[in-house]
Scaffold this active site. Structure first.
Site: not given
Length: 341
Positions: A23, A75-76, A101, A139, A143, A271
């Protein structure tokens, strides 16, 4: 974007496909492009009820009963639920897009990043392997290269997880930078700030980022899944890095306004965990071309399964401790992780 034209049937035709995080911005586009290839079945796992509903309605409007698809809320992190789902679905391909993420949030909640990104991915990998899945694609993110954030460190660890053997399952990772218009990304934020009259906030005037459209990123992920041989990390060609300040000024002008005067721009400072510029690969990684334009392959690393198991055990023991202890365990598990000051 350039892809190879084979003249052969679509890669996913007749296959059973599962997309985790289906989603989300990338996950939902993977679902759209997978559906267009006429799979035998398409399953979508999503924790967000709203995200699950949106992609379900979109696919139903476009395909109706001609596409065998199902949407699962879950949920994973739920190992038992995943095992049951994998046994039921028996997927040929798992596209694993589910992850936390948002970098600043994960800096403040490292235990949640580890539980979801690291151990959630482990759950999906193990459940897929046990169900006899043929291919698994993670995926990943730019980073993960020289990580300075909790997000980057968790992604680097999951890359190592697909580098080790998983029975006969062909596992790979696809690493890329920012996608244009994804939820929480800088472009929608700038639009909101411009509409409000500013200020547009940028962390540093020197900041640059790579950008790729969501459809192009998803298309290249599917191409990488097709050519994967196992254990490799694919790196998407993101073009040249974009100046975030120049992007902000361009968007303000596109709105018919003048930067700095009609819409002020404010620099807020980096940040925690944030980089001025992102990298797509390290100097130690050996890149080679693939037969697909826009996709490079890294030399598979020699990740030790024993060392990986030890790192995961260390992380697991840290999860009930303080955020500082979780970061320390993450640094031990991912030696290249150096938290930004």
């Amino acid at each position: 974007m350039r892809t190879e034209s084979t003249g052969s049937p679509p890669f996913l035709a007749g296959k059973r496909v599962l997309v985790t995080g289906g989603g989300g911005s990338i996950g939902s586009e993977l679902c759209r492009q997978a559906a267009a290839q006429h799979p035998d079945s398409l399953a979508i796992l999503e924790i967000s009820e709203n995200g699950a509903w949106d992609i379900q309605q979109e696919l139903w409007r476009q395909y109706g009963s001609t596409l065998p698809f199902r949407v699962e809320i879950g949920s994973i992190r739920d190992r038992a639920r995943l095992a049951q789902l994998m046994r039921d679905l028996k997927p040929d391909l798992v596209l694993h897009a589910a992850a936390h993420k948002h970098l600043p949030l994960l800096e403040n909640n490292p235990q949640e990043a580890v539980k979801n990104n690291v151990f959630g991915t482990l759950n999906v990998l193990e459940a897929a392997e046990e169900a006899g899945c043929g291919r698994f694609v993670l995926i990943s993110s730019d980073k993960a290269v020289h990580p300075t954030s909790v997000l980057g460190a968790t992604k680097r660890l999951t890359e190592r997880m697909v580098e080790v053997p998983h029975g006969g399952m062909i596992c790979s990772a696809v690493r890329f930078g920012n996608v244009i218009g994804s939820a929480g990304s800088v472009i929608p934020l700038f639009r909101q700030q411009i509409a409000a009259g500013g200020p547009v906030t940028i962390t540093d005037r020197r900041m640059t980022r790579y950008f790729l459209s969501i459809p192009d990123a998803a298309s290249l992920v599917l191409e990488a899944a097709r050519i994967a041989e196992g254990g490799e990390i694919f790196v998407l060609d993101m073009g040249k890095p974009v100046s975030i300040l120049a992007l902000a000024e361009h968007m303000i002008r596109e709105a018919g306004l003048t930067p700095w005067t009609e819409v002020p721009i404010v620099f807020t400072g980096l940040r925690p965990g944030e980089k001025l510029s992102e990298e797509l690969f390290t100097s130690e990684e050996e890149l080679s071309a693939t037969r697909i334009g826009g996709i490079l392959r890294t030399q598979p690393a020699s990740t030790s399964p024993a060392a990986l198991s030890e790192a995961l055990a260390l992380l697991s023991r840290s999860l009930d401790a303080s955020p500082g202890k979780v970061r320390e365990a993450l640094m031990a598990a991912v030696p290249e992780y150096r938290p930004a000051q």
